[in-house]
Scaffold this active site. Structure first.
Site: not given
Ligand SMILES: NC(=O)c1ccc[n+]([C@@H]2O[C@H](COP(=O)([O-])OP(=O)(O)OC[C@H]3O[C@@H](n4cnc5c(N)ncnc54)[C@H](OP(=O)(O)O)[C@@H]3O)[C@@H](O)[C@H]2O)c1
Length: 309
Positions: A224, A272
């Site tokens: 993250r 991502h």
């Protein structure tokens, strides 16, 4: 009885079709068209708006469209009595391990250096170490970290990993706790972050961590964005403490156009994609969780909200 689908990232139409095939007796409602909140039993979500889940009085199960649940637990009003399951999909694990292996090989084979040399028209050979001389440290030895460690090990790298609780893994040096963290950093030429985002792991990739790595180490963050302190990374790259950073996740996604990471010559940005969820493989897993909840059977991959993952 209905399922609420809420995600601004995932393809709602494809999810509705897949859930209708798997669970034809349930209606899927797509946020914000939630209908009567009192008729929703299950919620399938990615980063739901704060307060949404608390407003569903009959909710029996929250399912994350992803391996992480930080995007759910960030809302303090999420009802604590409703179980949360995360998506544990072998297809995601394979994708993630492919990404980690590809990027580790790229760093190991000095591809980014040769790419820079090509741009400058420089023909120069550099000594190539053996994989056994390349020490790779993996933060997080869960589903994803363990698989990545095994795949890297099979490619000859010297692997160590770090987890909250102690582990024994064949051929992998396992560390845990605060002292274990520093020890892992000291022996990591390539550091890979595969931790869940929790209060204990937020900002873990900071100046202190970078200073413990061998000079010239590289960092891969596939967990993250909030694990990483952006300014500390830029400083460590500019001072030469770090050689490269390969980043798949960011504090703000999409990464803002004016963010310095886009144009830094020693940062690789991917949007991502390392282990993105696929409807085709994920829908049967989510459907299985809902069937288990309906039948009162024990759920798989339940999150501990206190632990945060
Ligand atoms: N970029 C992408 O596309 C993508 C895709 C999927 C997932 N992800 C990220 O990857 C993360 C990891 O997924 P996973 O399925 O492998 O999770 P997991 O199975 O829950 O594993 C988490 C690992 O982190 C360790 N850990 C947690 N808190 C820690 C702490 N404070 N100190 C040390 N170790 C700690 C755990 O230790 P224990 O073993 O002792 O519990 C465990 O080994 C997800 O949470 C998500 O954020 C990213």
């Amino acid at each position: 009885m209905a399922i609420l689908f809420c995600s601004s990232l995932d393809p709602a139409g494809r999810w509705r079709e897949a859930l209708a095939r798997e669970l034809p007796h349930l209606e899927t409602r797509i946020y914000p068209d939630i209908g009567d909140p009192g008729t929703i039993d299950y919620a399938l979500v990615w980063a739901p708006p704060p307060g949404l889940l608390a407003a569903l009085p009959r909710l029996k199960l929250i399912a994350s469209i992803g391996a992480g649940v930080d995007h759910i637990l960030a809302d303090p009003s999420v009802p604590r009595h409703v179980p949360i399951v995360r998506l544990v999909d072998p297809a995601t694990t394979r994708l993630m391990s492919e990404y980690v292996l590809a990027q580790t090989l790229r760093l190991h084979r000095q591809d980014l250096l040769y790419e820079a040399q090509q741009r400058a028209g420089i023909w120069q050979w550099h000594e190539q170490p053996d994989p056994a001389e390349r020490r790779v440290g993996i933060l997080g030895l869960g589903r994803l970290g363990t698989d990545a460690a095994t795949r890297l090990k099979a490619n000859g790298f010297d692997i160590a990993g770090w987890s909250r609780t102690g582990k024994t893994l064949d051929g992998i040096a396992c560390f845990s706790g605060g002292e274990g963290f520093d020890a892992l950093l000291r022996r990591s030429d390539i550091l890979i972050c595969l931790l869940p985002l929790t209060a204990a792991t937020e900002n873990i990739l900071d100046r202190r961590a970078f200073d413990h790595l061998p000079r010239g180490a590289s960092v891969v963050n596939v967990a993250r964005g909030r694990h990483l302190v952006d300014a500390d990374l830029l400083e460590a790259l500019d001072s030469g403490q770090l050689a490269y950073a390969i980043l798949d996740v960011f504090r703000e996604e999409p990464l803002p156009p004016d963010h310095p990471f886009w144009r830094h010559s020693r940062i690789v940005v991917t949007p991502h994609v390392a282990g993105a969820a696929e409807v085709r493989t994920a829908a049967p897993i989510i459907a299985d969780a809902i069937r288990r909840a309906e039948a009162g059977l024990p759920l798989r991959d339940v999150v501990d909200p206190e632990r945060g993952y």
